[in-house]
Design a protein around this motif. Sequence first.
Motif, PDB file in Angstrom:
ATOM      1  N   VAL A 174      65.441  33.381  -7.079  1.00  0.00           N
ATOM      2  CA  VAL A 174      64.289  33.280  -5.956  1.00  0.00           C
ATOM      3  C   VAL A 174      63.444  32.219  -6.990  1.00  0.00           C
ATOM      4  CG1 VAL A 174      62.099  33.758  -5.146  1.00  0.00           C
ATOM      5  CG2 VAL A 174      64.048  35.006  -4.439  1.00  0.00           C
ATOM      6  N   ASP A 177      64.125  27.566  -7.359  1.00  0.00           N
ATOM      7  CA  ASP A 177      63.983  27.281  -6.351  1.00  0.00           C
ATOM      8  C   ASP A 177      62.104  27.014  -5.970  1.00  0.00           C
ATOM      9  OD1 ASP A 177      66.950  28.493  -4.693  1.00  0.00           O
ATOM     10  OD2 ASP A 177      66.502  26.929  -6.518  1.00  0.00           O
ATOM     11  N   LEU A 178      61.796  27.865  -6.510  1.00  0.00           N
ATOM     12  CA  LEU A 178      60.130  28.134  -6.409  1.00  0.00           C
ATOM     13  C   LEU A 178      59.726  26.722  -7.058  1.00  0.00           C
ATOM     14  CD1 LEU A 178      59.274  31.724  -6.706  1.00  0.00           C
ATOM     15  CD2 LEU A 178      59.756  29.887  -4.647  1.00  0.00           C
ATOM     16  N   LEU A 179      58.568  26.187  -6.022  1.00  0.00           N
ATOM     17  CA  LEU A 179      57.786  25.245  -6.303  1.00  0.00           C
ATOM     18  C   LEU A 179      56.453  25.408  -6.926  1.00  0.00           C
ATOM     19  CD1 LEU A 179      58.664  23.033  -2.967  1.00  0.00           C
ATOM     20  CD2 LEU A 179      58.846  22.699  -5.425  1.00  0.00           C
ATOM     21  N   HIS A 182      53.431  25.399  -5.960  1.00  0.00           N
ATOM     22  CA  HIS A 182      52.448  26.167  -5.057  1.00  0.00           C
ATOM     23  C   HIS A 182      52.832  27.304  -5.222  1.00  0.00           C
ATOM     24  CE1 HIS A 182      52.535  22.156  -2.648  1.00  0.00           C
ATOM     25  NE2 HIS A 182      53.926  22.073  -2.178  1.00  0.00           N
ATOM     26  N   ASP A 185      49.754  30.038  -3.500  1.00  0.00           N
ATOM     27  CA  ASP A 185      49.782  30.312  -1.952  1.00  0.00           C
ATOM     28  C   ASP A 185      50.506  30.441  -1.407  1.00  0.00           C
ATOM     29  OD1 ASP A 185      49.348  26.281  -1.608  1.00  0.00           O
ATOM     30  OD2 ASP A 185      47.875  27.843  -1.435  1.00  0.00           O
ATOM     31  N   LEU A 186      51.753  30.964  -2.092  1.00  0.00           N
ATOM     32  CA  LEU A 186      53.204  31.448  -2.292  1.00  0.00           C
ATOM     33  C   LEU A 186      52.744  32.795  -2.494  1.00  0.00           C
ATOM     34  CD1 LEU A 186      56.022  32.371  -1.880  1.00  0.00           C
ATOM     35  CD2 LEU A 186      56.486  32.024  -4.291  1.00  0.00           C
ATOM     36  N   THR A 189      50.600  33.865   1.048  1.00  0.00           N
ATOM     37  CA  THR A 189      51.003  34.507   1.714  1.00  0.00           C
ATOM     38  C   THR A 189      51.809  35.612   1.621  1.00  0.00           C
ATOM     39  OG1 THR A 189      51.756  31.631   1.748  1.00  0.00           O
ATOM     40  CG2 THR A 189      53.095  33.531   3.222  1.00  0.00           C
ATOM     41  N   LEU A 190      52.088  36.563   0.832  1.00  0.00           N
ATOM     42  CA  LEU A 190      52.726  37.193   0.545  1.00  0.00           C
ATOM     43  C   LEU A 190      51.600  38.393   0.528  1.00  0.00           C
ATOM     44  CD1 LEU A 190      55.221  36.313  -2.219  1.00  0.00           C
ATOM     45  CD2 LEU A 190      56.394  37.329  -0.563  1.00  0.00           C
ATOM     46  N   PHE A 194      52.350  39.219   4.613  1.00  0.00           N
ATOM     47  CA  PHE A 194      53.475  40.068   4.265  1.00  0.00           C
ATOM     48  C   PHE A 194      52.695  41.501   4.118  1.00  0.00           C
ATOM     49  CE2 PHE A 194      57.634  37.827   4.924  1.00  0.00           C
ATOM     50  CZ  PHE A 194      56.851  36.545   4.402  1.00  0.00           C
ATOM     51  N   GLU A 209      63.319  36.288   5.615  1.00  0.00           N
ATOM     52  CA  GLU A 209      63.549  34.902   4.452  1.00  0.00           C
ATOM     53  C   GLU A 209      64.436  34.871   3.648  1.00  0.00           C
ATOM     54  OE1 GLU A 209      60.493  32.746   4.587  1.00  0.00           O
ATOM     55  OE2 GLU A 209      59.419  34.093   6.338  1.00  0.00           O
ATOM     56  N   ASP A 212      67.545  33.793   5.483  1.00  0.00           N
ATOM     57  CA  ASP A 212      67.359  31.845   5.282  1.00  0.00           C
ATOM     58  C   ASP A 212      66.981  31.023   4.013  1.00  0.00           C
ATOM     59  OD1 ASP A 212      66.769  32.624   8.886  1.00  0.00           O
ATOM     60  OD2 ASP A 212      69.191  32.858   7.523  1.00  0.00           O
ATOM     61  N   TRP A 213      67.219  31.565   2.785  1.00  0.00           N
ATOM     62  CA  TRP A 213      66.533  31.002   2.269  1.00  0.00           C
ATOM     63  C   TRP A 213      66.691  29.268   1.851  1.00  0.00           C
ATOM     64  CZ3 TRP A 213      63.519  32.195  -0.809  1.00  0.00           C
ATOM     65  CH2 TRP A 213      62.943  31.320  -2.287  1.00  0.00           C
ATOM     66  N   ALA A 214      66.018  28.063   2.258  1.00  0.00           N
ATOM     67  CA  ALA A 214      66.038  26.433   2.534  1.00  0.00           C
ATOM     68  C   ALA A 214      66.475  25.694   1.631  1.00  0.00           C
ATOM     69  CB  ALA A 214      64.358  26.238   2.035  1.00  0.00           C
TER      70      ALA A 214
ATOM     71  N   PHE B   7      57.629  26.670   0.121  1.00  0.00           N
ATOM     72  CA  PHE B   7      57.553  27.146  -1.288  1.00  0.00           C
ATOM     73  C   PHE B   7      58.801  26.977  -2.316  1.00  0.00           C
ATOM     74  CE2 PHE B   7      53.405  28.856  -0.139  1.00  0.00           C
ATOM     75  CZ  PHE B   7      53.688  28.884   1.189  1.00  0.00           C
ATOM     76  N   THR B   8      60.075  26.584  -1.344  1.00  0.00           N
ATOM     77  CA  THR B   8      60.809  26.731  -2.278  1.00  0.00           C
ATOM     78  C   THR B   8      61.572  25.267  -1.719  1.00  0.00           C
ATOM     79  OG1 THR B   8      62.574  27.437  -0.039  1.00  0.00           O
ATOM     80  CG2 THR B   8      61.706  28.992  -1.337  1.00  0.00           C
ATOM     81  N   SER B   9      62.312  24.684  -3.031  1.00  0.00           N
ATOM     82  CA  SER B   9      62.623  23.427  -3.033  1.00  0.00           C
ATOM     83  C   SER B   9      63.683  23.027  -2.087  1.00  0.00           C
ATOM     84  CB  SER B   9      63.742  23.342  -4.641  1.00  0.00           C
ATOM     85  OG  SER B   9      64.082  22.240  -5.180  1.00  0.00           O
ATOM     86  N   ARG B 113      66.315  24.287 -13.954  1.00  0.00           N
ATOM     87  CA  ARG B 113      67.243  24.657 -12.556  1.00  0.00           C
ATOM     88  C   ARG B 113      68.651  24.611 -12.206  1.00  0.00           C
ATOM     89  NH1 ARG B 113      66.514  22.390  -7.546  1.00  0.00           N
ATOM     90  NH2 ARG B 113      66.432  24.229  -6.661  1.00  0.00           N
TER      91      ARG B 113
END
Lengths: 237, 227
Positions: A174, A177-179, A182, A185-186, A189-190, A194, A209, A212-214, B7-9, B113
């Motif tokens: 996880v 891959d996090l920006l 942000h 804000d993450l 949101t949690l 959630f 979530e 379906d990882w982006a 929030f993800t790349s 990464r």
Amino acid sequence: MAETFGASRAGPRHQHLGLPNEDAWGQWRGRSGAALCVADGVGSKTHARESAHVAVAVGLDVLKSWLRGREPTELARALTAGWRAGLCSGPARQHATTFLGVAVRPDGNAIVMRCGDGLIAVLNGDHLDRYEEADRSFMSDTHALIGNKGWSPATSALPILGAGAVIMLATDGVADDLLTEHLPDLLRTLRDHFGPLPAPRRWRALSHELKDWATPGHVDDKTLATLITARHRENVS
Amino acid sequence: MSLLSNFTSRTPRPLPVLLLLDVSGSMDGDKIEVLNGSVAEMLQALRDEDAGAGSIQLGVITFGGERAVEHLPLGPLDGVELSPLRANGRTPMGQAFELARRLIEDRDRLPSRSYRPTIALLSDGLPTDSGWDEALSDLVTSERASKASRFALGIGADADHEMLVRFSGDSRVYRAEEASQIRTFLQYVTMTVTQRTQSDDPDTPDTPDTPDKDTPIADLSWDPQDY
């Protein structure tokens, strides 16, 4: 009382190969506070899955002992020794795992422990702190608890946490891959999306979530766990 | 819609491949012609493997004449068009080592990464620029480049085995007696990269230090005692 929740899923690579998730996570809440930890078994080791699960079980016990008054300076050794003693399968050298953990007392005192990659992010008011490996060159570089040698977990006290503070633990599947821009804000949101959900629905939503990882081409197992200090509901806007 | 996707790349983790290619005057003729064809084949093979995912990134540093240059800046394979390599002049290999080191150590161009890079060096001779020895040491001992998978091919009789072993760090040094064997080497490097993309752990190379005897690359294994 603090709120804790999380989810973990095997990544596409392990799913494709029919292999189990080698991440693990655990939570505890009681009158003395709350504890949360995640672990990521090192894939090159035969007993990666057991390594992670034992680290979580032992880690929760160690963090609970701090909630009940144990000295922080004793925690790293207790975790390492307890983990090695808890391994059952095969030789010690075939076990290795990362470990991230946090414990929070009702008065807001908190402590984090970490060994290896992944991310601990703490949002306290509007202030964000990150705890992660500083000298990581590439994705797979990490320290780890290792059965027959290895690094000792680092233990750090956090600044006093206010009401509605958010602590997120994430394994590298996880975290990588996090920006980072942000992250605040993450964490909000949690906490705000959630956090208020009923526990079963929250777990399903978070699991979905992770499923379906982006990020294109992602392969790793994924674990994300959250601790929200008490009275967060009063602060939800 | 996925909440966490905000929030993800949206870019995949890079798997960088960097070629350091000798384009000095001695590479003129068959060697540069085969090199051009082989690099084009490698690019296509990597594209086919990547299938638009954007994970594999290719960069080419050439050294010939008075300087080393980024002939192809490290980046995704989509839309890449390689201009032909031309052989000319001396062998500023030290500059190529320096360029490669700075690129790999640059966390803006190669974020943490990323998967560990693959670097392949092809040369038919000795470095001619001053300071190459230090540049080579700096490259192979630097924090990030030292963790790369490094392969080396010596082309012809004048290639320096000792220098190539220092570059690769182990036995992954090969020798091409004929220009056509340049293709075999680059096919082998391509195979190691594609194996990593299919691996459970792309950062743990599956390539054995000593390839199977029946494989074409085994014919190129370079034992100095044989010459």
